[in-house]
Design an enzyme around this catalytic site. Structure first.
Site, PDB file in Angstrom:
ATOM      1  N   CYS A 116       5.132  91.227  22.027  1.00  0.00           N
ATOM      2  CA  CYS A 116       5.968  92.198  22.869  1.00  0.00           C
ATOM      3  C   CYS A 116       5.386  93.574  23.233  1.00  0.00           C
ATOM      4  CB  CYS A 116       7.333  92.344  22.056  1.00  0.00           C
ATOM      5  SG  CYS A 116       8.358  90.778  21.732  1.00  0.00           S
ATOM      6  N   HIS A 253      10.744  98.840  24.125  1.00  0.00           N
ATOM      7  CA  HIS A 253      10.910  97.447  24.150  1.00  0.00           C
ATOM      8  C   HIS A 253      12.118  97.076  24.187  1.00  0.00           C
ATOM      9  CE1 HIS A 253      10.556  93.193  23.801  1.00  0.00           C
ATOM     10  NE2 HIS A 253      10.680  93.132  22.381  1.00  0.00           N
ATOM     11  N   ASN A 283      15.586  89.437  25.689  1.00  0.00           N
ATOM     12  CA  ASN A 283      14.483  89.951  25.248  1.00  0.00           C
ATOM     13  C   ASN A 283      13.083  89.025  25.965  1.00  0.00           C
ATOM     14  OD1 ASN A 283      11.863  90.632  24.031  1.00  0.00           O
ATOM     15  ND2 ASN A 283      12.808  90.484  21.953  1.00  0.00           N
TER      16      ASN A 283
HETATM   17  C1  LIG Z   1      18.836  88.657  15.106  1.00  0.00           C
HETATM   18  C2  LIG Z   1      19.925  89.719  14.704  1.00  0.00           C
HETATM   19  C3  LIG Z   1      20.720  90.091  16.068  1.00  0.00           C
HETATM   20  C4  LIG Z   1      20.848  89.256  13.838  1.00  0.00           C
HETATM   21  O1  LIG Z   1      21.623  90.187  13.261  1.00  0.00           O
HETATM   22  P1  LIG Z   1      22.079  90.360  11.814  1.00  0.00           P
HETATM   23  O2  LIG Z   1      23.191  91.631  11.613  1.00  0.00           O
HETATM   24  O3  LIG Z   1      21.042  90.718  10.968  1.00  0.00           O
HETATM   25  O4  LIG Z   1      22.814  89.054  11.566  1.00  0.00           O
HETATM   26  P2  LIG Z   1      22.448  88.077  10.385  1.00  0.00           P
HETATM   27  O5  LIG Z   1      21.309  87.299  10.417  1.00  0.00           O
HETATM   28  O6  LIG Z   1      22.583  88.864   8.941  1.00  0.00           O
HETATM   29  O7  LIG Z   1      23.742  87.194  10.300  1.00  0.00           O
HETATM   30  C5  LIG Z   1      24.981  87.611  10.103  1.00  0.00           C
HETATM   31  C6  LIG Z   1      25.788  86.100  10.227  1.00  0.00           C
HETATM   32  O8  LIG Z   1      25.874  85.975  11.715  1.00  0.00           O
HETATM   33  C7  LIG Z   1      25.367  84.361  11.849  1.00  0.00           C
HETATM   34  N1  LIG Z   1      24.758  84.242  13.006  1.00  0.00           N
HETATM   35  C8  LIG Z   1      23.498  84.319  13.212  1.00  0.00           C
HETATM   36  N2  LIG Z   1      23.144  84.214  14.351  1.00  0.00           N
HETATM   37  C9  LIG Z   1      24.307  83.939  14.988  1.00  0.00           C
HETATM   38  C10 LIG Z   1      24.861  83.466  16.373  1.00  0.00           C
HETATM   39  N3  LIG Z   1      23.857  83.664  17.504  1.00  0.00           N
HETATM   40  N4  LIG Z   1      26.120  83.636  16.720  1.00  0.00           N
HETATM   41  C11 LIG Z   1      27.028  83.705  15.714  1.00  0.00           C
HETATM   42  N5  LIG Z   1      26.663  83.869  14.677  1.00  0.00           N
HETATM   43  C12 LIG Z   1      25.293  84.073  14.159  1.00  0.00           C
HETATM   44  C13 LIG Z   1      24.682  84.233  10.721  1.00  0.00           C
HETATM   45  O9  LIG Z   1      24.616  82.837  10.421  1.00  0.00           O
HETATM   46  C14 LIG Z   1      25.244  84.908   9.564  1.00  0.00           C
HETATM   47  O10 LIG Z   1      26.545  84.306   9.123  1.00  0.00           O
HETATM   48  P3  LIG Z   1      26.938  84.264   7.686  1.00  0.00           P
HETATM   49  O11 LIG Z   1      27.206  85.585   7.128  1.00  0.00           O
HETATM   50  O12 LIG Z   1      28.014  83.333   7.342  1.00  0.00           O
HETATM   51  O13 LIG Z   1      25.716  83.877   6.838  1.00  0.00           O
HETATM   52  C15 LIG Z   1      19.325  91.110  14.070  1.00  0.00           C
HETATM   53  O14 LIG Z   1      18.755  90.597  12.686  1.00  0.00           O
HETATM   54  C16 LIG Z   1      18.087  91.484  14.962  1.00  0.00           C
HETATM   55  O15 LIG Z   1      18.542  91.981  16.178  1.00  0.00           O
HETATM   56  N6  LIG Z   1      16.820  91.599  14.580  1.00  0.00           N
HETATM   57  C17 LIG Z   1      15.979  92.064  15.342  1.00  0.00           C
HETATM   58  C18 LIG Z   1      15.290  90.753  16.334  1.00  0.00           C
HETATM   59  C19 LIG Z   1      14.385  91.079  17.079  1.00  0.00           C
HETATM   60  O16 LIG Z   1      14.704  91.968  18.053  1.00  0.00           O
HETATM   61  N7  LIG Z   1      13.174  90.657  17.348  1.00  0.00           N
HETATM   62  C20 LIG Z   1      12.256  90.672  18.366  1.00  0.00           C
HETATM   63  C21 LIG Z   1      11.367  91.831  17.953  1.00  0.00           C
HETATM   64  S1  LIG Z   1      10.300  91.874  19.199  1.00  0.00           S
END
Ligand SMILES: CC(C)(COP(=O)(O)OP(=O)(O)OC[C@H]1O[C@@H](n2cnc3c(N)ncnc32)[C@H](O)[C@@H]1OP(=O)(O)O)[C@@H](O)C(=O)NCCC(=O)NCCS
Length: 330
Positions: A116, A253, A283
């Site tokens: 990215c 980004h 993204n």
């Molecule tokens: C991926 C992201 C949105 C997840 O958000 P989060 O708040 O960390 O969520 P978690 O992974 O802790 O998951 C929370 C809950 O939502 C659930 N969940 C995950 N993806 C889901 C989706 N697409 N829809 C619904 N629920 C979802 C999980 O299973 C979890 O459920 P649980 O509490 O019952 O176990 C976040 O971590 C993020 O944006 N990270 C950066 C990723 C990124 O941008 N990467 C590229 C960088 S270049």
């Protein structure tokens, strides 16, 4: 660091595939919902390439868009840099395929994989090649077909990513150089937090899922980015001799709107001065920044002479920020 520049960004273009994948469409294929996606990421829809449409196709369309809008003559381009980590093949490179399609006879071609952060690394290289006197006109294209490496049964990643491409032309110009300062780095030890394997499913003794799909530890990537990017911005600004209030537009980004808000707060840049391409395209990895820049140009927001801060970050874990004196329109 403040950098030597004799290079100006002189034209821009972009392309996204026609096919739209909305949050409601995703609800039909994986256990997710529009409310969760919008609240956690800000994304509403993304574009998806056709089965037979690959990264080189997106690159060529973005370059043709640039050519037609800016009457940019691409015949004398002497280097094509394609920034991607979703190439059509290991070899030939995407840049070589683009050279063939654009029929540019006397140019070098090079693919850059900084995930990215690819576009900012590619621009940094283009400035170095021109400012050193080795090249005169470099076409930098950032393009990804993320949909080809996404596991659409993994709801933690498939809702985030989309496909798209952006292209810029960088030309020799001593009068209005675009590049003011740069800051870059890599946290290779944390590479396993965001990866896609091909031949070697091991890293530092950690076994990686060898599926060919993108795998990420979203929480760790989130924490890394919201700490690393503000520190990088501070260093970039210090090297430039300008203060953050003098920056007209900040284009980080487009990974996630919550991350962008956290970065905005830490960098003390109000959200009104930040641009992203996230809401409609998701993204698109290396392509998010040129897509946001091009929209800013089309909307008449970014103008010649504006100070534009761009900051790419992602797989590697790599990051690269550049402070620019916007060159299109001089
Ligand atoms: C991926 C992201 C949105 C997840 O958000 P989060 O708040 O960390 O969520 P978690 O992974 O802790 O998951 C929370 C809950 O939502 C659930 N969940 C995950 N993806 C889901 C989706 N697409 N829809 C619904 N629920 C979802 C999980 O299973 C979890 O459920 P649980 O509490 O019952 O176990 C976040 O971590 C993020 O944006 N990270 C950066 C990723 C990124 O941008 N990467 C590229 C960088 S270049």
């Amino acid at each position: 660091m403040k950098i030597l520049s004799k290079a100006r960004i002189s034209a821009i273009g972009s392309y996204v595939p026609n096919k739209i994948l909305s949050n409601h469409d995703l609800e039909q294929i994986v256990g997710t919902n529009d409310e969760w996606i919008v609240q956690r990421t800000g994304i509403q829809e993304r574009r998806i390439a056709e089965d037979g449409e690959f990264t080189s196709d997106l690159c060529v369309k973005a370059a043709r868009d640039l050519e037609s809008r800016f009457h940019g003559d691409l015949e004398d381009v002497d280097m094509i840099i394609v920034c991607t980590f979703t190439p059509d093949y290991c070899t030939p490179s995407v840049s070589a395929m683009v050279q063939k399609e654009l029929n540019i006879s006397h140019c070098g071609t090079l693919d850059v994989n900084a995930a990215c952060a690819g576009f900012t690394y590619g621009l940094h290289l283009a400035n170095a090649l021109i400012s050193s006197g080795l090249h005169r006109k470099v076409l930098v294209i950032a393009a990804e077909t993320m949909s080809k490496i996404i596991d659409y049964t993994d709801r933690t990643t498939c809702v985030l990513f989309g496909d798209g491409a952006g292209a810029v032309l960088v030309e020799y110009d001593q009068v209005h150089p675009s590049f003011i300062s740069a800051h870059l780095g890599t946290e290779g030890k944390d590479g396993a937090n965001l990866y896609c394997t091909n031949l070697s499913p091991e890293m530092d003794g950690m076994e990686l899922a060898s599926t060919g799909f993108l795998v990420q530890n979203g929480r760790e990537v989130y924490k890394w980015a919201v700490n690393t990017i503000p520190a990088g911005v501070a260093s970039l600004m210090q090297g430039s001799g300008l203060c953050i209030d003098e920056v007209n537009w900040f284009v980080p980004h487009s990974s996630n709107l919550r991350m962008i808000s956290a970065i905005s707060e830490k960098c003390e840049v109000p959200l009104e001065r930040m641009l992203n391409s996230l809401v409609n395209y998701g993204n698109t990895s290396s392509a998010t920044i040129p897509l946001a820049l091009d929209q800013g140009v089309l909307d008449g927001m970014i103008r010649a002479g504006d100070k534009v801060l761009i900051y790419g970050f992602g797989g590697g874990l790599t990051h690269c920020g550049l402070l620019l004196d916007w060159g299109i329109g001089y």
